[in-house]
Write a protein that holds these residues in place. Structure first.
Motif, PDB file in Angstrom:
ATOM      1  N   UNK A   1       0.730  -1.241  -0.075  1.00 53.98           N
ATOM      2  CA  UNK A   1       0.021  -0.391   0.055  1.00 53.98           C
ATOM      3  C   UNK A   1       1.341   1.408   0.302  1.00 53.98           C
ATOM      4  N   UNK A   2       0.231   2.643  -0.912  1.00 50.71           N
ATOM      5  CA  UNK A   2       1.031   3.436  -0.830  1.00 50.71           C
ATOM      6  C   UNK A   2       0.205   4.808  -1.629  1.00 50.71           C
ATOM      7  N   UNK A   3       1.073   5.773  -0.969  1.00 50.11           N
ATOM      8  CA  UNK A   3       0.304   6.752  -1.532  1.00 50.11           C
ATOM      9  C   UNK A   3       1.382   7.473  -2.055  1.00 50.11           C
ATOM     10  N   UNK A   4       1.287   8.824  -3.162  1.00 46.08           N
ATOM     11  CA  UNK A   4       2.022   8.969  -4.536  1.00 46.08           C
ATOM     12  C   UNK A   4       1.708  10.795  -4.251  1.00 46.08           C
ATOM     13  N   UNK A   5       2.331  11.592  -4.511  1.00 51.84           N
ATOM     14  CA  UNK A   5       2.015  12.582  -4.548  1.00 51.84           C
ATOM     15  C   UNK A   5       2.595  12.789  -6.382  1.00 51.84           C
ATOM     16  N   UNK A   6       2.329  13.590  -7.436  1.00 54.27           N
ATOM     17  CA  UNK A   6       1.454  13.372  -8.621  1.00 54.27           C
ATOM     18  C   UNK A   6       2.192  15.631  -8.374  1.00 54.27           C
ATOM     19  N   UNK A   7       2.978  15.792  -7.989  1.00 54.89           N
ATOM     20  CA  UNK A   7       3.522  16.842  -8.243  1.00 54.89           C
ATOM     21  C   UNK A   7       3.975  17.683  -6.677  1.00 54.89           C
ATOM     22  N   UNK A   8       4.923  18.042  -6.694  1.00 56.64           N
ATOM     23  CA  UNK A   8       5.189  18.488  -5.168  1.00 56.64           C
ATOM     24  C   UNK A   8       5.023  20.082  -5.398  1.00 56.64           C
ATOM     25  N   UNK A   9       5.629  21.232  -3.776  1.00 57.12           N
ATOM     26  CA  UNK A   9       5.820  22.483  -3.238  1.00 57.12           C
ATOM     27  C   UNK A   9       6.984  22.706  -3.324  1.00 57.12           C
ATOM     28  N   UNK A  10       6.951  24.214  -4.017  1.00 61.70           N
ATOM     29  CA  UNK A  10       8.331  25.049  -3.642  1.00 61.70           C
ATOM     30  C   UNK A  10       8.673  26.272  -3.290  1.00 61.70           C
ATOM     31  N   UNK A  11       9.493  26.344  -2.844  1.00 64.80           N
ATOM     32  CA  UNK A  11       9.025  28.001  -2.239  1.00 64.80           C
ATOM     33  C   UNK A  11       9.469  29.242  -2.789  1.00 64.80           C
ATOM     34  N   UNK A  12       9.665  28.714  -4.486  1.00 67.97           N
ATOM     35  CA  UNK A  12       9.741  29.607  -4.871  1.00 67.97           C
ATOM     36  C   UNK A  12       8.036  30.067  -6.101  1.00 67.97           C
ATOM     37  N   UNK A  13       7.296  29.325  -5.043  1.00 68.08           N
ATOM     38  CA  UNK A  13       5.819  29.583  -5.867  1.00 68.08           C
ATOM     39  C   UNK A  13       5.276  29.932  -4.596  1.00 68.08           C
ATOM     40  N   UNK A  14       5.895  30.753  -3.665  1.00 70.24           N
ATOM     41  CA  UNK A  14       4.886  31.958  -2.570  1.00 70.24           C
ATOM     42  C   UNK A  14       4.915  30.626  -1.326  1.00 70.24           C
TER      43      UNK A  14
ATOM     44  N   UNK B   1       5.054  29.539   2.418  1.00 70.77           N
ATOM     45  CA  UNK B   1       6.070  29.188   3.869  1.00 70.77           C
ATOM     46  C   UNK B   1       6.647  27.759   3.726  1.00 70.77           C
ATOM     47  N   UNK B   2       7.895  27.832   4.256  1.00 69.74           N
ATOM     48  CA  UNK B   2       8.137  26.545   3.852  1.00 69.74           C
ATOM     49  C   UNK B   2       7.150  25.408   4.903  1.00 69.74           C
ATOM     50  N   UNK B   3       6.681  25.492   5.750  1.00 63.77           N
ATOM     51  CA  UNK B   3       5.858  24.535   6.186  1.00 63.77           C
ATOM     52  C   UNK B   3       4.914  24.517   6.100  1.00 63.77           C
ATOM     53  N   UNK B   4       4.074  25.255   4.469  1.00 62.21           N
ATOM     54  CA  UNK B   4       3.062  24.949   4.143  1.00 62.21           C
ATOM     55  C   UNK B   4       3.522  23.982   3.115  1.00 62.21           C
ATOM     56  N   UNK B   5       4.719  24.068   2.489  1.00 63.89           N
ATOM     57  CA  UNK B   5       5.490  22.946   1.727  1.00 63.89           C
ATOM     58  C   UNK B   5       5.945  21.428   1.729  1.00 63.89           C
ATOM     59  N   UNK B   6       5.685  21.653   2.874  1.00 66.19           N
ATOM     60  CA  UNK B   6       6.176  20.119   3.928  1.00 66.19           C
ATOM     61  C   UNK B   6       4.721  19.785   4.466  1.00 66.19           C
ATOM     62  N   UNK B   7       3.939  20.633   4.726  1.00 69.97           N
ATOM     63  CA  UNK B   7       2.796  19.752   4.774  1.00 69.97           C
ATOM     64  C   UNK B   7       1.939  18.071   5.027  1.00 69.97           C
ATOM     65  N   UNK B   8       2.286  17.772   3.135  1.00 73.43           N
ATOM     66  CA  UNK B   8       1.593  16.712   2.750  1.00 73.43           C
ATOM     67  C   UNK B   8       3.120  15.864   3.772  1.00 73.43           C
ATOM     68  N   UNK B   9       4.387  15.635   4.295  1.00 74.32           N
ATOM     69  CA  UNK B   9       4.875  14.990   4.561  1.00 74.32           C
ATOM     70  C   UNK B   9       4.504  14.486   5.617  1.00 74.32           C
TER      71      UNK B   9
ATOM     72  N   UNK C   1      15.796  22.865  -6.911  1.00 75.37           N
ATOM     73  CA  UNK C   1      14.966  23.585  -6.039  1.00 75.37           C
ATOM     74  C   UNK C   1      13.975  22.547  -4.953  1.00 75.37           C
ATOM     75  N   UNK C   2      14.112  21.949  -4.573  1.00 73.93           N
ATOM     76  CA  UNK C   2      13.039  20.888  -4.195  1.00 73.93           C
ATOM     77  C   UNK C   2      13.747  19.974  -2.636  1.00 73.93           C
ATOM     78  N   UNK C   3      13.011  19.056  -2.615  1.00 77.80           N
ATOM     79  CA  UNK C   3      13.312  17.130  -1.975  1.00 77.80           C
ATOM     80  C   UNK C   3      13.622  17.863  -0.178  1.00 77.80           C
ATOM     81  N   UNK C   4      15.075  18.700  -0.302  1.00 80.42           N
ATOM     82  CA  UNK C   4      15.683  18.947   1.164  1.00 80.42           C
ATOM     83  C   UNK C   4      14.720  19.004   1.920  1.00 80.42           C
ATOM     84  N   UNK C   5      13.832  19.924   2.366  1.00 81.97           N
ATOM     85  CA  UNK C   5      12.985  20.812   2.959  1.00 81.97           C
ATOM     86  C   UNK C   5      12.220  19.417   3.185  1.00 81.97           C
ATOM     87  N   UNK C   6      11.742  18.213   2.210  1.00 88.25           N
ATOM     88  CA  UNK C   6      10.775  17.919   3.056  1.00 88.25           C
ATOM     89  C   UNK C   6      10.896  15.952   3.520  1.00 88.25           C
ATOM     90  N   UNK C   7      13.083  16.285   3.138  1.00 87.64           N
ATOM     91  CA  UNK C   7      13.289  14.994   3.817  1.00 87.64           C
ATOM     92  C   UNK C   7      13.685  15.640   5.560  1.00 87.64           C
TER      93      UNK C   7
END
Length: 293
Positions: free
Chosen positions: A81-94, A96-104, A223-229
């Motif tokens: 059983x998995x869940x997959x994000x097709x598309x993530x969020x980035x700082x450059x979209x404006x 807050x950094x806490x919002x772009x990592x919320x899905x994690x 421009x991604x990934x590290x905040x989620x990690x």
């Protein structure tokens, strides 16, 4: 129930979103997968899919980047059983950094204990070629040097400790397993390992910046990934990450090359099948090797 403000990432709000999702599907994922630019095809491998558009999920951000579908897909991959994000969020979209990592954080509250992340990156290591797949063994968090860290602000112990360790951010067993799988699949010629550096974007790097990052020990830049990690490790989840080298960073002032997003998407399309096979086989081996506690 859900915050209408720009925040919306407290424990209670994350739990409300997770509860909403679990009320819509019987799938209880153990593995969470995040798809980078041009790599959303990973989600298409899932069987018995239950799909949510980000815009329909309470409290969820919206993806604004071309090449990111903006869907959360539940299903099974090789029976897991998995869940997959097709598309993530980035700082450059404006956001807050806490919002772009919320899905994690929502992944954690759904029951996920292993996170697999993919991204498109520029190659800084001169031995890397466009189309190489780099297993991430470490990262350099440049926005973090300027105080932009997803763990800034009040800490909720229900998610994790105030000062989480990052020297073991990328699970070494999973790295070794992925390297073995890659060799078995015949990917030895384009499977690498290295250090990923994150910048805020959305502008690509200057030549001087690329030279500096390379000297600091970075093999690839994105421009991604590290905040989620960071958030995944804060929540106690195991992390495995891959970078697809979609362009060679420009390091020479005499070069006529220019980085562009279309090249990123095109390379993702060309190499996506091998990357999908690598990830799906890795998921199977995680089960067989009893890596889960």
């Amino acid at each position: 129930m859900f915050s209408e403000t720009n925040k919306g990432y407290t424990y209670e709000e994350c739990k409300a979103t997770a509860d909403w999702l679990m009320a819509q599907t019987d799938i209880r994922p153990r593995i969470g997968i995040v798809c980078g630019s041009g790599l959303g095809g990973l989600a298409n491998l899932l069987k018995d899919q239950v799909v949510f558009n980000y815009r329909d999920i309470p409290n969820f951000p919206q993806s604004t980047v071309h090449g990111h579908a903006g869907r959360l897909v539940f299903g099974t991959l090789k029976g897991r059983p998995c869940v997959c994000m097709q598309g993530r969020f980035h700082l450059y979209e404006g956001y807050p950094i806490q919002k772009i990592t919320l899905p994690i954080r929502i992944f954690k509250l759904l029951g996920v204990d292993t996170v697999i992340l993919t991204n498109a990156a520029g190659g800084l290591n001169q031995d890397f070629k466009v189309g190489d797949i780099m297993i991430m063994k470490d990262h350099i968090n440049m926005p973090g040097f300027a105080g932009n860290n997803p763990l800034s602000g009040p800490n909720d112990e229900r998610f994790g400790t105030r000062f989480p360790c990052m020297s073991d951010a990328y699970d070494r067993e999973l790295q070794q397993l992925a390297m073995e799988v890659g060799q078995e699949l015949g990917y030895g010629d384009f499977l690498r390992e290295g250090v990923y550096c994150v910048l805020s974007g959305p502008s690509f790097e200057t030549i001087a910046e690329c030279r500096m990052l390379h000297r600091l020990g970075a093999d690839a830049v994105g421009m991604s990934t590290v905040h989620e990690v960071i958030v995944a490790r804060h929540c106690g989840m195991r992390v495995f990450a891959l970078s697809l080298i979609t362009n060679q960073a420009v390091m020479d002032y005499d070069s006529e090359e220019k980085a562009n997003h279309e090249e990123v998407l095109q390379t993702g399309k060309q190499r996506s099948e091998q990357l999908e096979r690598l990830v799906s086989t890795l998921v199977t081996r995680i089960e067989h090797n009893n890596i889960y506690a």
